[in-house]
Design a protein around this motif. Structure first.
Motif, mmCIF file in Angstrom:
data_model
loop_
_atom_site.group_PDB
_atom_site.id
_atom_site.type_symbol
_atom_site.label_atom_id
_atom_site.label_comp_id
_atom_site.label_asym_id
_atom_site.label_seq_id
_atom_site.Cartn_x
_atom_site.Cartn_y
_atom_site.Cartn_z
ATOM 1 N N LYS A 143 0.798 -0.433 -0.167
ATOM 2 C CA LYS A 143 0.177 0.039 0.118
ATOM 3 C C LYS A 143 0.969 1.317 -0.195
ATOM 4 O O LYS A 143 0.797 2.150 -0.944
ATOM 5 N N ASP A 191 -4.267 -1.739 -9.409
ATOM 6 C CA ASP A 191 -3.537 -2.834 -9.228
ATOM 7 C C ASP A 191 -4.216 -2.624 -7.891
ATOM 8 O O ASP A 191 -4.289 -3.281 -6.777
ATOM 9 N N TYR A 192 -3.950 -1.120 -7.714
ATOM 10 C CA TYR A 192 -3.850 -0.669 -5.893
ATOM 11 C C TYR A 192 -5.261 -1.199 -5.675
ATOM 12 O O TYR A 192 -5.228 -1.665 -4.039
ATOM 13 N N TYR A 245 -5.425 -4.329 -3.972
ATOM 14 C CA TYR A 245 -4.248 -5.210 -3.535
ATOM 15 C C TYR A 245 -5.217 -4.794 -1.894
ATOM 16 O O TYR A 245 -5.164 -5.526 -1.171
ATOM 17 N N HIS A 256 -4.005 2.506 -10.613
ATOM 18 C CA HIS A 256 -5.397 1.842 -9.151
ATOM 19 C C HIS A 256 -6.209 1.132 -9.235
ATOM 20 O O HIS A 256 -6.592 0.939 -8.897
ATOM 21 N N TYR A 290 2.465 1.787 -3.975
ATOM 22 C CA TYR A 290 1.242 2.677 -4.563
ATOM 23 C C TYR A 290 1.260 4.305 -4.276
ATOM 24 O O TYR A 290 0.999 4.876 -5.340
ATOM 25 N N GLU A 291 1.066 4.236 -2.707
ATOM 26 C CA GLU A 291 0.913 5.453 -2.666
ATOM 27 C C GLU A 291 1.942 6.387 -2.680
ATOM 28 O O GLU A 291 1.569 7.486 -3.524
#
Length: 452
Positions: A85, A111-112, A115, A109, A88-89
């Motif tokens: 996480k 894929d995020y 997760y 986005h 990604y962020e």
């Protein structure tokens, strides 16, 4: 004066100290980065990890590789969803304009969101909001699963208060899925059109990938249709389109979607369908518009006019796959009028333009299934019609991976309805022998049993 000199000297000292500290920090970041990159590429992930965490905390904007490589460490090595996480962020925060991010933003986005969902790190609302961001950027780059999930979320949220948004989203998504699917099917056809050709290793790998992706997209297409079919009823569509017609009577996109939905939902009997089809043909004199208008002419008894209009729509189309789709649309219209033999003939014409068009085979199978009670005088003869339908479904499954799951459902249904061993024995027949089906079907099949 001495005081001013002292303050100036102190300021210079502090600025110099700060500058030196910054330079030291930059050097440390570069050292850590090079060590991390080298260990990662050598697959020494445990050695790479401490340097990576330092970079994540202190050198966030140094290189996008911190996040590209770090995603593998977080997901595949450490299997830590919290770290994933963070990757990604921070990747979106520090490198929003980097080509690797900018050109794959929808996928990132998507894929995020996956997760977050798989690891229960966010609420359904938060996940939906992230999918909406991905969707607005590019539905084509979202995962198959997330396209379906997003549309389900839109349906749940708007089906009662704003159904038009559901329909518009469906059309956008289905067009995107259709484009991707057509692209894969073209590639599959190019690799398989010559049955004598031996594929190389790379070609086999590509063919496998195209087939897998086609199956996945076909499942999404079927899933989306199942969702939309629950709310896109004639009772709901007709008043909605009547309300919005005046505002959109020159809007070719709106007209195309409205007339298409009414056609596929079987709402042609309502006078609004003819109004929409005529307006669509005026706003967009295209092959598809003429195809819909042909149905209106035929419904009004103008058989020759309808035939000419269909031929016109077909002649001005140049894409073989689209030609096949038009032929299938004509076949579906013929089926709706009870013209079964004509519908089969048109479906076969569709297959000339796209031999891998599984939907055409499935339509022929459904035509046969609908004639079970008309093409036999006893149980054996009637149930053998299912053998002809089964062969069509098997062909569909063999040539078109995008509908393989749907085809399997038909295959199971047709197999279950074949004559039992007892019925075959009573009729004096043997499994495997040839049998000619009577009436308009006129096909010869092998006697087969349901297994009972």
């Amino acid at each position: 004066m001495k005081k001013i000199t002292f303050l100036l000297a102190a300021t210079i000292f502090f600025v110099s100290a700060k500058t030196n500290a910054q330079e030291d920090a930059k050097r440390e970041c570069l050292i850590k980065y090079n060590l991390f990159k080298g260990d990662f590429k050598s697959k020494k992930y445990d050695d790479a990890y401490p340097n990576w965490t330092y970079l994540m905390d202190n050198c966030q904007d140094l290189s996008v590789n911190i996040y590209k490589y770090g995603a593998d460490i977080a997901q595949d090595v450490k299997k830590d969803p919290t770290l994933a996480k963070k990757v990604y962020e921070q990747r979106l925060q520090y490198f929003p304009e980097h080509d690797d991010v900018k050109n794959n933003l929808a996928k990132l986005h998507s894929d995020y969101a996956t997760y977050l969902a798989e690891n229960k790190l966010a609420s359904e609302t938060e996940i939906f909001n992230i999918l909406e961001i991905a969707y607005k950027i590019s539905p084509r780059d979202m995962s198959v699963k997330n396209i379906y999930k997003y549309f389900q979320g839109v349906t749940d949220k708007y089906k009662d208060i704003k159904p038009q948004k559901v329909f518009d989203t469906y059309d956008d998504v289905i067009e995107s899925v259709g484009e991707k699917l057509d692209d894969y099917l073209k590639k599959i056809f190019e690799l398989t059109k010559d049955s004598a050709r031996v594929l190389g290793a790379k070609e086999k790998t590509r063919l496998r990938a195209y087939t897998i992706n086609s199956k996945a997209l076909g499942q999404v297409e079927g899933g989306l249709d199942n969702i939309i079919s629950e709310i896109a009823t004639c009772e709901r569509l007709v008043p909605l389109y009547k309300r919005d017609f005046e505002e959109n009577k020159n809007n070719e996109v709106w007209l195309k979607r409205a007339v298409s939905r009414m056609f596929y939902k079987g709402c042609q009997a309502d006078p609004l369908y003819a109004t929409l089809a005529k307006s669509y043909a005026e706003a967009s004199p295209s092959p598809e518009a003429y195809a819909f208008l042909a149905n209106v002419l035929e419904d009004n008894g103008d058989i020759s006019g309808a035939a000419a209009m269909r031929q016109k729509s077909f002649d001005i189309e140049t894409d073989p796959l689209k030609k096949a789709k038009y032929k299938l649309k004509f076949a579906q219209a013929a089926k709706a009028r009870g013209q079964l033999s004509k519908a089969r003939s048109l479906a076969r014409e569709a297959l000339k333009y796209n031999p891998n068009f599984g939907k055409a085979y499935l339509l022929i199978g459904r035509l046969y299934q609908s004639s079970v009670n008309d093409c036999g005088s006893n149980e054996f003869e009637k149930r053998m019609v299912y053998a002809a339908a089964l062969r069509q479904a098997q062909r569909a499954s063999a040539v078109d991976p995008s509908i393989s799951s749907i085809a399997r459902d038909y295959i199971r249904s047709y197999e279950a309805n074949l004559p039992s061993k007892k019925v075959i024995f009573t009729e004096g027949r043997a499994i495997g022998e040839s049998y000619s089906i009577k009436c308009w079907i006129g096909e010869t099949v092998k006697v087969a049993s349901s297994g009972k």
